[in-house]
Design a protein around this motif. Structure first.
Motif, short mmCIF file in Angstrom:
data_model
loop_
_atom_site.label_atom_id
_atom_site.label_comp_id
_atom_site.label_asym_id
_atom_site.label_seq_id
_atom_site.Cartn_x
_atom_site.Cartn_y
_atom_site.Cartn_z
N VAL A 96 0.87 -1.18 0.00
CA VAL A 96 0.00 0.00 0.00
C VAL A 96 0.90 1.23 0.00
N CYS A 97 0.61 2.19 -0.86
CA CYS A 97 1.44 3.39 -0.90
C CYS A 97 0.60 4.61 -1.23
N VAL A 98 1.17 5.78 -0.94
CA VAL A 98 0.56 7.06 -1.27
C VAL A 98 1.69 8.02 -1.65
N PRO A 99 1.39 9.10 -2.34
CA PRO A 99 2.41 10.12 -2.60
C PRO A 99 2.99 10.66 -1.29
N GLU A 100 4.25 11.06 -1.31
CA GLU A 100 4.97 11.42 -0.09
C GLU A 100 4.32 12.55 0.71
N ARG B 287 -0.73 12.61 6.69
CA ARG B 287 -1.42 11.59 7.49
C ARG B 287 -0.67 11.31 8.78
N LEU B 288 0.65 11.24 8.71
CA LEU B 288 1.45 11.00 9.91
C LEU B 288 1.24 12.13 10.92
N ALA B 289 1.18 13.36 10.43
CA ALA B 289 0.97 14.49 11.33
C ALA B 289 -0.42 14.46 11.95
N ARG B 290 -1.44 14.08 11.17
CA ARG B 290 -2.82 14.08 11.67
C ARG B 290 -3.04 13.06 12.77
N ARG B 291 -2.35 11.92 12.70
CA ARG B 291 -2.64 10.90 13.71
C ARG B 291 -2.05 11.26 15.08
N GLY B 292 -1.14 12.21 15.14
CA GLY B 292 -0.71 12.78 16.41
C GLY B 292 0.07 11.87 17.33
N ASP C 134 -4.59 6.72 -2.61
CA ASP C 134 -4.66 8.19 -2.63
C ASP C 134 -6.04 8.70 -2.99
N GLY C 135 -7.03 7.79 -3.02
CA GLY C 135 -8.40 8.20 -3.33
C GLY C 135 -9.35 7.77 -2.23
N ALA C 136 -10.53 7.34 -2.62
CA ALA C 136 -11.54 6.91 -1.64
C ALA C 136 -11.09 5.62 -0.96
N LEU C 137 -11.19 5.58 0.36
CA LEU C 137 -10.77 4.40 1.11
C LEU C 137 -11.54 3.16 0.69
N GLU C 138 -12.84 3.32 0.39
CA GLU C 138 -13.62 2.15 0.00
C GLU C 138 -13.11 1.52 -1.30
N GLY D 21 2.29 4.09 -9.98
CA GLY D 21 2.40 3.64 -8.62
C GLY D 21 3.32 4.53 -7.81
N CYS D 22 3.54 4.13 -6.54
CA CYS D 22 4.37 4.91 -5.63
C CYS D 22 5.70 4.25 -5.45
N ASP D 23 6.68 5.03 -5.09
CA ASP D 23 7.97 4.47 -4.71
C ASP D 23 7.80 3.68 -3.42
#
Length: 202
Positions: free
Chosen positions: A119-123, A129-134, A163-167, A199-201
């Protein structure tokens, strides 16, 4: 026929647990047996993953007694999957878990059938996301961003760009899991899949 162990991997912040959760919900009413074990982690209960908290001393004891199917350490924490996972796969279940890329070389030793989902997303999306989870300070977030892939040459059976809808990402994973269920007699497990364009790196 043996079941299968499906390792879901990806960099911190890619949304692995969220994608797994979405797939689990979609598969809840299936006839096939899909298992989503809780990990033991040396981290207190909090927001995010539903895990089993354990002390460092207890983790070390369980590990020394052979109580884990897979165990690893990363980001100052210890993680483990209970040994019952091996029995579940032998019994014909498809077991799905978020694991470290550093233990992928152990899959063929532990399981007759296995597959790897990345599973990957753009950097920049991952950093947000890392910042939001606190959970971490800025320096710890940067350390997660900078961590190199510990298994860059590992076979990948499917890549999900989350990088789109989770569903949508959850549906992609659920479809793959249905396809490798022993009930479907799938033949594609264990074959390398090319990383799709866009895809993502790692």
């Amino acid at each position: 026929m043996s079941g299968a162990f499906v390792a879901v991997v990806g960099a911190s912040g890619s949304g692995k647990d969220s994608v797994i959760g979405a797939a689990r919900d979609l598969l809840a009413d299936q006839d096939e047996s899909f298992v989503f074990p809780r990990r033991l982690i040396t981290r207190p209960v909090g927001a995010g993953e539903d895990h089993l908290p354990v002390s460092e001393a207890d983790f070390t004891r369980i590990e020394s007694e052979g109580g884990f199917a897979l165990s690893w350490r990363a980001h100052g924490l210890a993680y483990g999957l209970p040994a019952a996972v091996v029995d579940a796969v032998r019994a014909g279940d498809v077991v799905v878990a978020n694991v470290s890329r550093g233990v992928l070389n152990q899959l063929t030793e532990r399981f007759e059938r296995s597959a790897v989902i990345r599973v990957c997303v753009p950097e920049e999306q991952r950093r947000a996301r890392l910042a939001r989870r606190g959970r971490e300070a800025d320096a710890e977030i940067q350390a997660r961003m900078d961590r190199p892939d510990p298994a860059p040459d590992t076979r990948i059976d499917l890549e999900i760009v989350n990088d789109g809808a989770l569903e949508d990402a959850g549906r992609t994973l659920a479809d793959f899991l249905r396809g490798i269920s022993p009930a479907r007699q799938s033949a594609h497990i264990g074959r390398a899949a090319a990383t799709p364009d866009g895809g993502c790196d790692a």
